[in-house]
Design a protein around this motif. Structure first.
Motif, PDB file in Angstrom:
ATOM      1  N   LEU A   1       9.331  10.357  -1.392  1.00 56.21           N
ATOM      2  CA  LEU A   1      10.588   9.946  -0.757  1.00 56.21           C
ATOM      3  C   LEU A   1      10.352   9.321   0.612  1.00 56.21           C
ATOM      4  O   LEU A   1      11.075   8.407   1.022  1.00 56.21           O
ATOM      5  N   CYS A   2       9.360   9.809   1.317  1.00 55.21           N
ATOM      6  CA  CYS A   2       9.064   9.343   2.672  1.00 55.21           C
ATOM      7  C   CYS A   2       8.416   7.950   2.664  1.00 55.21           C
ATOM      8  O   CYS A   2       8.791   7.081   3.461  1.00 55.21           O
ATOM      9  N   ASP A   3       7.470   7.752   1.776  1.00 53.73           N
ATOM     10  CA  ASP A   3       6.681   6.516   1.771  1.00 53.73           C
ATOM     11  C   ASP A   3       7.498   5.235   1.574  1.00 53.73           C
ATOM     12  O   ASP A   3       7.214   4.234   2.237  1.00 53.73           O
TER      13      ASP A   3
ATOM     14  N   HIS B   1       4.420  23.210  -3.027  1.00 54.77           N
ATOM     15  CA  HIS B   1       4.549  22.685  -4.387  1.00 54.77           C
ATOM     16  C   HIS B   1       5.204  21.315  -4.460  1.00 54.77           C
ATOM     17  O   HIS B   1       4.796  20.460  -5.235  1.00 54.77           O
ATOM     18  N   ASP B   2       6.241  21.063  -3.680  1.00 55.49           N
ATOM     19  CA  ASP B   2       6.971  19.796  -3.741  1.00 55.49           C
ATOM     20  C   ASP B   2       6.500  18.768  -2.709  1.00 55.49           C
ATOM     21  O   ASP B   2       7.206  17.811  -2.431  1.00 55.49           O
ATOM     22  N   SER B   3       5.321  18.948  -2.142  1.00 55.81           N
ATOM     23  CA  SER B   3       4.870  18.036  -1.088  1.00 55.81           C
ATOM     24  C   SER B   3       4.662  16.613  -1.598  1.00 55.81           C
ATOM     25  O   SER B   3       4.961  15.649  -0.890  1.00 55.81           O
ATOM     26  N   SER B   4       4.185  16.446  -2.815  1.00 55.97           N
ATOM     27  CA  SER B   4       4.026  15.089  -3.360  1.00 55.97           C
ATOM     28  C   SER B   4       5.377  14.443  -3.611  1.00 55.97           C
ATOM     29  O   SER B   4       5.553  13.243  -3.407  1.00 55.97           O
ATOM     30  N   PHE B   5       6.342  15.245  -4.041  1.00 52.60           N
ATOM     31  CA  PHE B   5       7.710  14.748  -4.217  1.00 52.60           C
ATOM     32  C   PHE B   5       8.268  14.270  -2.876  1.00 52.60           C
ATOM     33  O   PHE B   5       8.848  13.187  -2.780  1.00 52.60           O
TER      34      PHE B   5
ATOM     35  N   ALA C   1       3.919   5.564  -5.837  1.00 53.46           N
ATOM     36  CA  ALA C   1       3.697   5.737  -7.278  1.00 53.46           C
ATOM     37  C   ALA C   1       2.665   6.826  -7.547  1.00 53.46           C
ATOM     38  O   ALA C   1       2.823   7.642  -8.467  1.00 53.46           O
ATOM     39  N   TRP C   2       1.623   6.867  -6.738  1.00 55.89           N
ATOM     40  CA  TRP C   2       0.571   7.879  -6.894  1.00 55.89           C
ATOM     41  C   TRP C   2       1.126   9.271  -6.597  1.00 55.89           C
ATOM     42  O   TRP C   2       0.757  10.251  -7.248  1.00 55.89           O
ATOM     43  N   ASP C   3       2.035   9.361  -5.631  1.00 57.69           N
ATOM     44  CA  ASP C   3       2.705  10.636  -5.348  1.00 57.69           C
ATOM     45  C   ASP C   3       3.502  11.119  -6.553  1.00 57.69           C
ATOM     46  O   ASP C   3       3.483  12.308  -6.887  1.00 57.69           O
ATOM     47  N   VAL C   4       4.209  10.208  -7.199  1.00 59.29           N
ATOM     48  CA  VAL C   4       5.008  10.575  -8.372  1.00 59.29           C
ATOM     49  C   VAL C   4       4.091  11.079  -9.489  1.00 59.29           C
ATOM     50  O   VAL C   4       4.378  12.099 -10.129  1.00 59.29           O
ATOM     51  N   VAL C   5       2.981  10.390  -9.720  1.00 58.95           N
ATOM     52  CA  VAL C   5       2.022  10.827 -10.734  1.00 58.95           C
ATOM     53  C   VAL C   5       1.527  12.230 -10.420  1.00 58.95           C
ATOM     54  O   VAL C   5       1.455  13.091 -11.309  1.00 58.95           O
ATOM     55  N   HIS C   6       1.205  12.477  -9.172  1.00 57.37           N
ATOM     56  CA  HIS C   6       0.717  13.806  -8.793  1.00 57.37           C
ATOM     57  C   HIS C   6       1.806  14.864  -8.892  1.00 57.37           C
ATOM     58  O   HIS C   6       1.525  16.012  -9.250  1.00 57.37           O
ATOM     59  N   HIS C   7       3.021  14.503  -8.577  1.00 63.11           N
ATOM     60  CA  HIS C   7       4.113  15.468  -8.698  1.00 63.11           C
ATOM     61  C   HIS C   7       4.316  15.872 -10.154  1.00 63.11           C
ATOM     62  O   HIS C   7       4.577  17.033 -10.456  1.00 63.11           O
ATOM     63  N   LEU C   8       4.162  14.902 -11.062  1.00 68.02           N
ATOM     64  CA  LEU C   8       4.403  15.171 -12.479  1.00 68.02           C
ATOM     65  C   LEU C   8       3.181  15.734 -13.208  1.00 68.02           C
ATOM     66  O   LEU C   8       3.318  16.594 -14.076  1.00 68.02           O
TER      67      LEU C   8
ATOM     68  N   GLY D   1       0.814  -1.211   0.000  1.00 70.46           N
ATOM     69  CA  GLY D   1       0.000   0.000   0.000  1.00 70.46           C
ATOM     70  C   GLY D   1       0.849   1.263   0.000  1.00 70.46           C
ATOM     71  O   GLY D   1       0.563   2.216  -0.733  1.00 70.46           O
ATOM     72  N   TRP D   2       1.929   1.266   0.782  1.00 72.36           N
ATOM     73  CA  TRP D   2       2.817   2.437   0.796  1.00 72.36           C
ATOM     74  C   TRP D   2       3.542   2.588  -0.531  1.00 72.36           C
ATOM     75  O   TRP D   2       3.783   3.708  -0.999  1.00 72.36           O
ATOM     76  N   LEU D   3       3.898   1.480  -1.164  1.00 72.77           N
ATOM     77  CA  LEU D   3       4.543   1.572  -2.479  1.00 72.77           C
ATOM     78  C   LEU D   3       3.571   2.067  -3.546  1.00 72.77           C
ATOM     79  O   LEU D   3       3.949   2.848  -4.428  1.00 72.77           O
ATOM     80  N   LEU D   4       2.313   1.631  -3.466  1.00 72.97           N
ATOM     81  CA  LEU D   4       1.292   2.158  -4.382  1.00 72.97           C
ATOM     82  C   LEU D   4       1.124   3.663  -4.184  1.00 72.97           C
ATOM     83  O   LEU D   4       1.008   4.424  -5.153  1.00 72.97           O
TER      84      LEU D   4
END
Length: 148
Positions: free
Chosen positions: A105-107, A97-101, A80-87, A74-77
């Motif tokens: 890194l945290c997850d 602005h960089d909170s999803s980034f 990936a969702w964080d990366v999609v939102h960052h991009l 779940g944390w790995l999913l």
């Protein structure tokens, strides 16, 4: 600090969660991963895909009530969702602005801990009762001796 702070937050999360006794630790972490799965629901900018991801994350979190592996997945999913939102989407914290980034890194720090069984980092690893016969010689069974 852009890279260090999220990693330190992940380590802090692991440390604080390790204070909880089992099985409460696993259950609380399952609830946390469910909440993380719904974090973008009210404004992530990806429309109906936000609902689809939340449904998948909820199912994984439910399975995580009994499995550290599912919590780690779940944390790995969510990573990936964080990366999609960052991009492509909106950040998890609208004014940062960089909170999803940072979340991406945290997850994984949390995911690695969960995939390793969610153990307290400061305790020595003990034998597990998952495989009660592990470590015993097949020649030695209860009540018998081996003659040499």
């Amino acid at each position: 600090m852009r890279y260090t702070a999220p990693l330190l937050i992940g380590l802090l999360y692991v440390t604080l969660m390790s204070l909880l006794p089992e099985p409460h630790r696993r259950r609380v972490n399952a609830i946390m991963v469910a909440g993380a799965g719904a974090a973008y629901l009210s404004g992530g900018g990806l429309g109906g895909w936000e609902f689809a991801f939340t449904a998948v994350a909820t199912w994984v979190a439910y399975k995580g009530l009994d499995s550290w592996t599912f919590i780690g997945v779940g944390w790995l999913l969510h990573t990936a969702w964080d990366v999609v939102h960052h991009l492509k989407g909106h950040p998890i914290v609208p004014f940062a602005h960089d909170s999803s980034f940072g979340c991406a890194l945290c997850d994984p720090v949390i995911a690695v801990w969960c995939l390793a069984g969610g153990r307290r980092p400061w305790e020595r690893r003990r034998g597990t009762d998952e495989f009660p016969g592990a470590g015993r010689s097949p020649l030695r069974t209860a009540g018998t001796t081996v003659k040499e």
